[in-house]
Design a protein around this motif. Structure first.
Motif, PDB file in Angstrom:
ATOM      1  N   MET A   1       0.797  -1.251   0.051  1.00 25.71           N
ATOM      2  CA  MET A   1      -0.391   0.267   0.285  1.00 25.71           C
ATOM      3  C   MET A   1       1.289   1.296  -0.067  1.00 25.71           C
ATOM      4  SD  MET A   1      -3.163  -0.530  -0.307  1.00 25.71           S
ATOM      5  CE  MET A   1      -3.126   1.515   0.653  1.00 25.71           C
ATOM      6  N   TRP A   2       2.055   0.744   0.147  1.00 23.27           N
ATOM      7  CA  TRP A   2       2.968   2.651   0.639  1.00 23.27           C
ATOM      8  C   TRP A   2       3.010   3.305  -1.165  1.00 23.27           C
ATOM      9  CZ3 TRP A   2       7.424   3.096  -2.084  1.00 23.27           C
ATOM     10  CH2 TRP A   2       8.435   1.330  -2.304  1.00 23.27           C
ATOM     11  N   ILE A   3       2.594   2.686  -1.583  1.00 22.85           N
ATOM     12  CA  ILE A   3       3.012   2.241  -3.065  1.00 22.85           C
ATOM     13  C   ILE A   3       2.494   3.422  -3.501  1.00 22.85           C
ATOM     14  CG2 ILE A   3       3.414   2.157  -6.212  1.00 22.85           C
ATOM     15  CD1 ILE A   3       5.317  -0.246  -5.167  1.00 22.85           C
ATOM     16  N   VAL A   4       0.709   3.246  -3.222  1.00 23.56           N
ATOM     17  CA  VAL A   4      -0.270   3.825  -3.712  1.00 23.56           C
ATOM     18  C   VAL A   4      -0.074   5.097  -2.620  1.00 23.56           C
ATOM     19  CG1 VAL A   4      -3.392   3.954  -3.567  1.00 23.56           C
ATOM     20  CG2 VAL A   4      -2.332   1.578  -3.749  1.00 23.56           C
ATOM     21  N   SER A 228      -1.643  15.830   0.445  1.00 20.93           N
ATOM     22  CA  SER A 228      -0.554  14.976  -0.169  1.00 20.93           C
ATOM     23  C   SER A 228       0.899  14.637   1.598  1.00 20.93           C
ATOM     24  CB  SER A 228       1.129  15.899  -1.252  1.00 20.93           C
ATOM     25  OG  SER A 228       2.729  15.327  -1.160  1.00 20.93           O
ATOM     26  N   TRP A 229       0.486  15.160   1.926  1.00 21.24           N
ATOM     27  CA  TRP A 229       1.869  15.437   3.170  1.00 21.24           C
ATOM     28  C   TRP A 229       1.024  13.753   4.146  1.00 21.24           C
ATOM     29  CZ3 TRP A 229       3.433  19.611   7.172  1.00 21.24           C
ATOM     30  CH2 TRP A 229       4.359  20.272   6.169  1.00 21.24           C
ATOM     31  N   MET A 230      -0.498  13.408   4.430  1.00 23.69           N
ATOM     32  CA  MET A 230      -1.071  12.120   4.612  1.00 23.69           C
ATOM     33  C   MET A 230       0.262  11.111   3.956  1.00 23.69           C
ATOM     34  SD  MET A 230      -2.894  13.585   7.615  1.00 23.69           S
ATOM     35  CE  MET A 230      -1.825  15.054   7.166  1.00 23.69           C
ATOM     36  N   CYS A 231      -0.681  11.060   2.483  1.00 26.22           N
ATOM     37  CA  CYS A 231      -0.238  10.317   1.794  1.00 26.22           C
ATOM     38  C   CYS A 231       1.365   9.855   1.316  1.00 26.22           C
ATOM     39  CB  CYS A 231      -0.694  10.194   0.409  1.00 26.22           C
ATOM     40  SG  CYS A 231      -2.481  10.048   0.250  1.00 26.22           S
ATOM     41  N   ALA A 235       3.087   6.932   3.419  1.00 24.54           N
ATOM     42  CA  ALA A 235       4.416   5.818   2.792  1.00 24.54           C
ATOM     43  C   ALA A 235       5.684   5.700   3.440  1.00 24.54           C
ATOM     44  CB  ALA A 235       4.111   6.620   0.772  1.00 24.54           C
ATOM     45  N   LEU A 236       6.147   6.872   3.519  1.00 24.29           N
ATOM     46  CA  LEU A 236       7.541   6.896   4.282  1.00 24.29           C
ATOM     47  C   LEU A 236       7.714   6.076   5.344  1.00 24.29           C
ATOM     48  CD1 LEU A 236       8.516  10.472   5.133  1.00 24.29           C
ATOM     49  CD2 LEU A 236       9.609   8.943   3.088  1.00 24.29           C
ATOM     50  N   SER A 242      14.039   5.813  -0.025  1.00 25.00           N
ATOM     51  CA  SER A 242      14.608   6.312  -0.607  1.00 25.00           C
ATOM     52  C   SER A 242      13.819   5.742  -2.419  1.00 25.00           C
ATOM     53  CB  SER A 242      16.147   4.891  -1.148  1.00 25.00           C
ATOM     54  OG  SER A 242      15.439   3.410  -0.857  1.00 25.00           O
ATOM     55  N   LEU A 243      12.982   5.132  -2.569  1.00 19.02           N
ATOM     56  CA  LEU A 243      11.707   4.624  -2.573  1.00 19.02           C
ATOM     57  C   LEU A 243      10.648   5.463  -2.827  1.00 19.02           C
ATOM     58  CD1 LEU A 243      11.837   0.746  -3.408  1.00 19.02           C
ATOM     59  CD2 LEU A 243      13.232   2.184  -4.891  1.00 19.02           C
ATOM     60  N   VAL A 244      10.009   5.534  -1.874  1.00 17.85           N
ATOM     61  CA  VAL A 244       8.793   6.961  -1.488  1.00 17.85           C
ATOM     62  C   VAL A 244       9.013   7.424  -2.217  1.00 17.85           C
ATOM     63  CG1 VAL A 244       7.387   8.045   0.104  1.00 17.85           C
ATOM     64  CG2 VAL A 244       8.372   5.568   0.739  1.00 17.85           C
TER      65      VAL A 244
END
Length: 287
Positions: A1-4, A228-231, A235-236, A242-244
């Motif tokens: 889910m972190w990618i989403v 944006s911050w919430m997402c 994700a972080l 390094s991918l997020v």
């Protein structure tokens, strides 16, 4: 889910830049930043109470507070520099520099967070760096026959540096707290910092003079930033920095698309190739 969540962050971040640009045509960039921070602050704390994470405030340790505060300070400096750069420069020139913070973030993540550096990541970093350089070029046509000053470039570079510090400090900070609560705490720091800058500069009296139309865009950009911050911090919390961060920086596609539609800012062939390399480099890193 972190990618989403990371792609959601990219979408809202891209919209943020355009809305903010619309809101600082006549309004001082520091004043606009301070106003939009109020919106982000309200949005982030509303989310905290919605998910019930406010009950965890007493459980946060001193180390987590320290890194959240440091991350908030870095965010504040990055914002002030970024929106000043947006005010005096073109969106499709400022955005690539700001997004180049990806390169520095990845290097810092390897050094301080112990994240690995594979050959695909190295190739992606190189492509992003070269692509960014290709997009930073002199405009073919200068309005009124005069070249703009290069101060926007300096502001954009500082924005990228502090944005990368924000990601690393934020990654450490949110590791010990629910992501929505961590974001809200950071926002308090940014809020105080933004308004201190306004009062130090003696611009507080101009708040009442902000045109209504620009005020609407400033508030909308604040809502987009909050989303944006919430997402981003969710994700972080779940994925590697390094991918997020590279995924989040794909917001440049949204930003440049809207800059063409709204401001009629066109890309040259060289800039378009640079954009392609930035996107290709990001995608290579995700393979």
């Amino acid at each position: 889910m972190w990618i989403v969540y990371a792609f959601g962050s990219a979408l809202f971040a891209g919209i943020t830049s355009i809305l903010a640009k619309c809101g600082i045509k006549r309004t001082d960039s520091n004043v606009a930043t301070a106003i939009r921070t109020i919106v982000v602050w309200g949005f982030s704390w509303a989310m905290v109470f919605m998910v019930g994470s406010h009950r965890m405030i007493s459980q946060i340790d001193a180390k987590t507070y320290l890194f959240l505060i440091l991350s908030g300070l870095a965010t504040g400096v990055s914002w002030l520099c970024y929106f000043r750069a947006l005010q005096i420069g073109d969106v499709n020139k400022v955005a690539p520099i700001d997004k180049s913070s990806t390169v520095l973030t990845i290097l810092l993540a390897c050094l301080f967070l112990g994240e690995s550096m594979s050959w695909s990541k190295a190739a992606g970093v190189l492509a992003i760096g070269v692509g960014t350089w290709m997009m930073i070029q002199k405009k073919e046509q200068i309005a009124a026959g005069q070249e703009r000053g290069k101060s926007w470039l300096l502001y954009a570079v500082f924005s990228a540096i502090f944005a990368s510090l924000t990601s690393i400090l934020g990654k450490i900070g949110v590791s010990g707290v629910e992501s929505n609560l961590g974001t809200a705490i950071r926002t308090v720091v940014v809020l105080f910092m933004a308004w201190i800058v306004v009062f130090v500069a003696g611009k507080q009296h101009t708040v009442r003079e902000v045109p209504r139309r620009e005020l609407v865009f400033i508030c909308l950009s604040g809502l987009a930033t909050g989303a944006s911050w919430m997402c981003y911090y969710k994700a972080l919390q779940e994925g590697p920095a390094s991918l997020v961060v590279p995924i989040d920086k794909l917001s440049i596609l949204v930003t440049i698309a809207f800059s063409y539609i709204v401001f009629h800012e066109k890309l040259t062939g060289k800039s378009a190739l640079g954009l392609f390399m930035i996107v290709a480099g990001t995608l290579v890193m995700l393979t």
